[in-house]
Design a protein around this motif. Structure first.
Motif, mmCIF file in Angstrom:
data_model
loop_
_atom_site.group_PDB
_atom_site.id
_atom_site.type_symbol
_atom_site.label_atom_id
_atom_site.label_comp_id
_atom_site.label_asym_id
_atom_site.label_seq_id
_atom_site.Cartn_x
_atom_site.Cartn_y
_atom_site.Cartn_z
ATOM 1 N N ASN A 16 0.541 -1.439 0.299
ATOM 2 C CA ASN A 16 0.704 -0.086 -0.039
ATOM 3 C C ASN A 16 0.791 1.007 -0.013
ATOM 4 O O ASN A 16 0.472 2.082 0.153
ATOM 5 C CB ASN A 16 -0.718 -0.350 1.097
ATOM 6 C CG ASN A 16 -0.319 -0.436 2.818
ATOM 7 O OD1 ASN A 16 0.218 -1.329 2.551
ATOM 8 N ND2 ASN A 16 0.010 0.972 3.151
ATOM 9 N N ILE A 19 8.164 0.560 -0.532
ATOM 10 C CA ILE A 19 9.030 0.092 -2.619
ATOM 11 C C ILE A 19 7.996 -0.735 -2.485
ATOM 12 O O ILE A 19 7.965 -1.119 -3.651
ATOM 13 C CB ILE A 19 10.589 -0.636 -1.494
ATOM 14 C CG1 ILE A 19 11.331 0.629 -1.172
ATOM 15 C CG2 ILE A 19 10.504 -1.350 -2.689
ATOM 16 C CD1 ILE A 19 12.447 0.084 -0.069
ATOM 17 N N ARG A 39 -2.858 -5.043 5.063
ATOM 18 C CA ARG A 39 -3.674 -5.025 6.380
ATOM 19 C C ARG A 39 -4.486 -4.027 6.643
ATOM 20 O O ARG A 39 -5.693 -4.959 7.262
ATOM 21 C CB ARG A 39 -2.764 -5.188 7.768
ATOM 22 C CG ARG A 39 -1.796 -4.132 8.124
ATOM 23 C CD ARG A 39 -0.837 -3.895 8.769
ATOM 24 N NE ARG A 39 0.084 -2.676 8.894
ATOM 25 C CZ ARG A 39 0.797 -2.189 10.267
ATOM 26 N NH1 ARG A 39 1.096 -3.730 11.090
ATOM 27 N NH2 ARG A 39 1.835 -1.633 10.094
ATOM 28 N N ARG A 43 -6.757 1.539 3.683
ATOM 29 C CA ARG A 43 -5.213 1.426 2.654
ATOM 30 C C ARG A 43 -4.788 1.032 1.749
ATOM 31 O O ARG A 43 -4.532 1.764 0.598
ATOM 32 C CB ARG A 43 -3.555 1.794 3.871
ATOM 33 C CG ARG A 43 -3.945 2.790 4.917
ATOM 34 C CD ARG A 43 -2.786 2.832 5.803
ATOM 35 N NE ARG A 43 -2.478 1.943 6.789
ATOM 36 C CZ ARG A 43 -2.731 1.458 7.740
ATOM 37 N NH1 ARG A 43 -3.453 2.540 8.333
ATOM 38 N NH2 ARG A 43 -2.603 0.364 8.992
ATOM 39 N N ASP A 66 -2.456 -9.117 6.535
ATOM 40 C CA ASP A 66 -1.497 -9.041 8.048
ATOM 41 C C ASP A 66 -0.981 -10.145 7.587
ATOM 42 O O ASP A 66 -1.390 -11.136 8.630
ATOM 43 C CB ASP A 66 -2.967 -9.077 9.259
ATOM 44 C CG ASP A 66 -1.674 -8.307 9.963
ATOM 45 O OD1 ASP A 66 -0.371 -8.438 10.287
ATOM 46 O OD2 ASP A 66 -2.218 -7.846 11.244
ATOM 47 N N ASN A 93 7.486 -8.271 0.990
ATOM 48 C CA ASN A 93 7.405 -7.229 1.029
ATOM 49 C C ASN A 93 7.365 -6.815 2.496
ATOM 50 O O ASN A 93 8.218 -5.487 3.415
ATOM 51 C CB ASN A 93 7.462 -6.120 0.058
ATOM 52 C CG ASN A 93 7.726 -4.716 0.154
ATOM 53 O OD1 ASN A 93 8.845 -4.039 0.088
ATOM 54 N ND2 ASN A 93 6.356 -4.082 0.500
ATOM 55 N N SER A 145 14.682 -7.848 1.549
ATOM 56 C CA SER A 145 16.131 -8.282 2.920
ATOM 57 C C SER A 145 16.344 -6.623 3.046
ATOM 58 O O SER A 145 15.774 -5.504 2.600
ATOM 59 C CB SER A 145 17.283 -9.275 2.916
ATOM 60 O OG SER A 145 17.909 -9.835 3.640
ATOM 61 N N TYR A 170 16.408 -5.618 13.796
ATOM 62 C CA TYR A 170 16.134 -5.377 12.100
ATOM 63 C C TYR A 170 17.074 -5.540 11.434
ATOM 64 O O TYR A 170 16.134 -6.771 10.387
ATOM 65 C CB TYR A 170 16.194 -3.886 11.617
ATOM 66 C CG TYR A 170 15.723 -3.065 10.638
ATOM 67 C CD1 TYR A 170 13.795 -3.463 9.888
ATOM 68 C CD2 TYR A 170 17.050 -2.798 9.220
ATOM 69 C CE1 TYR A 170 14.070 -3.767 7.837
ATOM 70 C CE2 TYR A 170 16.722 -2.743 8.229
ATOM 71 C CZ TYR A 170 15.336 -2.640 7.742
ATOM 72 O OH TYR A 170 14.674 -3.319 6.161
ATOM 73 N N LYS A 174 17.001 -9.809 9.121
ATOM 74 C CA LYS A 174 17.100 -10.172 7.493
ATOM 75 C C LYS A 174 17.915 -11.047 7.302
ATOM 76 O O LYS A 174 18.002 -11.416 6.840
ATOM 77 C CB LYS A 174 17.361 -8.474 7.089
ATOM 78 C CG LYS A 174 15.707 -7.500 6.762
ATOM 79 C CD LYS A 174 14.630 -7.702 6.775
ATOM 80 C CE LYS A 174 13.471 -6.620 6.538
ATOM 81 N NZ LYS A 174 12.697 -6.941 5.616
ATOM 82 N N VAL A 203 16.476 4.076 0.889
ATOM 83 C CA VAL A 203 15.495 4.328 0.630
ATOM 84 C C VAL A 203 14.731 4.984 1.009
ATOM 85 O O VAL A 203 13.942 4.919 2.247
ATOM 86 C CB VAL A 203 14.621 3.411 -0.064
ATOM 87 C CG1 VAL A 203 13.285 3.823 -0.970
ATOM 88 C CG2 VAL A 203 15.476 2.318 -1.758
ATOM 89 N N THR A 205 11.478 6.379 2.657
ATOM 90 C CA THR A 205 10.536 5.687 3.656
ATOM 91 C C THR A 205 10.135 6.029 4.366
ATOM 92 O O THR A 205 10.405 6.410 5.518
ATOM 93 C CB THR A 205 9.805 3.797 2.862
ATOM 94 O OG1 THR A 205 10.714 3.118 3.714
ATOM 95 C CG2 THR A 205 10.317 3.760 1.318
#
Ligand code: NAP
Length: 247
Positions: A16, A19, A39, A43, A66, A93, A145, A170, A174, A203, A205
């Motif tokens: 939604n 990326i 989810r 959106r 979700d 993603n 990843s 985080y 990954k 990126v 976001t």
């Protein structure tokens, strides 16, 4: 141009925004039928409207999903089978990077929350979609990843990235995703299903409060490449725009 019935079908989780949304736009433009996983219903529907407004011919559909909710994952798999008849490509993603902390008591709490989405959710969605993917002629799986996952790069980057310790939860989630990529690639080699990890780069976001220098369109490029690999392409690797990313 593929007719609707010839189009390969791709599910992108967390499509939604960010990326995932840019990946949806690019794969739809490449002629695929795109299931926009989100989810939140409002959106997700808004994202589909935006994609259709940008290109009226685009074949995009909302799919409520979700990744942390087993019931939602099972319903999504059933919906794809009944409404769309199959699945050719899965792009895992959806991800979060909230609650980054310095090494502390909170670390385990942060890890549990991040792993629930980035690792357990990703594995659960993949397992639920595998029966559909196994029936496809040329199935592909792309796990989104990060180069932060790389154990090899971490010591060499520590001078340039002093905040690296704060994103351990985080980054290690990954690393687990990358291990899943390798394991799944081996498991699915005989079935001809190519499984790879994609690193979109840093990126701008919501995930990083728009601090990255790259655009979502740039970040989506490697995901699209891996989602559309020809037969005989690489499997069980991690790639960014430059090529293979070391583990
Ligand atoms: N941005 C970067 O620099 C960067 C670098 C390397 C890797 N990545 C990876 O790229 C992927 C996309 O991130 P992004 O940067 O585009 O971040 P983003 O804009 O925050 O997008 C994340 C997406 O994941 C969805 N999501 C979160 N939890 C979910 C759940 N439980 N179920 C389903 N969807 C869920 C979000 O939905 P809501 O809108 O409902 O929250 C959103 O659509 C992530 O896996 C991230 O780790 C990003």
């Amino acid at each position: 141009m593929n007719t609707p019935s010839q189009r390969r079908i791709v599910l992108i989780t967390g499509a939604n925004k960010g990326i995932g949304h840019a990946t949806a736009a690019q794969l739809a433009k490449a002629g695929m039928k795109v299931l926009v996983g989100a989810r939140d219903r409002a959106r997700g529907l808004a994202a589909v409207e935006k994609l259709r407004a940008a290109d009226a011919d685009t074949d995009v559909h909302f799919l409520e999903l979700d990744v942390t909710d087993d019931g939602s994952v099972a319903r999504a798999a059933k919906h794809i089978e009944v409404e769309h008849g199959g699945l050719d490509v899965l792009v895992n993603n959806a991800g979060i990077a909230t609650g980054s902390t310095a090494p502390s008591q909170e670390e385990v709490t942060t890890m549990r929350a991040i792993y629930a989405t980035n690792v357990f959710g990703l594995v659960a969605v993949t397992r639920a979609m595998l029966p559909l993917l196994r029936r496809a002629k040329t199935a592909r799986i792309v796990n989104v990843s990060s180069s932060l996952a790389s154990l090899g790069l971490a010591p060499r980057r520590s001078a340039a990235m002093p905040h690296q310790n704060r994103v351990f939860a985080y980054s290690s989630s990954k690393s687990a995703v990358n291990h899943f990529t390798v394991r799944l690639a081996i498991e699915l080699r005989d079935a001809g299903i190519l499984v790879n990890s994609a690193c979109p780069g840093y990126v701008a976001t919501d995930l990083n409060r728009f601090s990255g220098p790259r655009t979502v369109e740039q970040g989506a490029k490697i995901i699209v490449h891996l989602a559309t690999l020809p037969a005989g392409g690489p499997t069980g690797e991690c790639f960014d725009d430059e090529g293979v990313v070391e583990w």
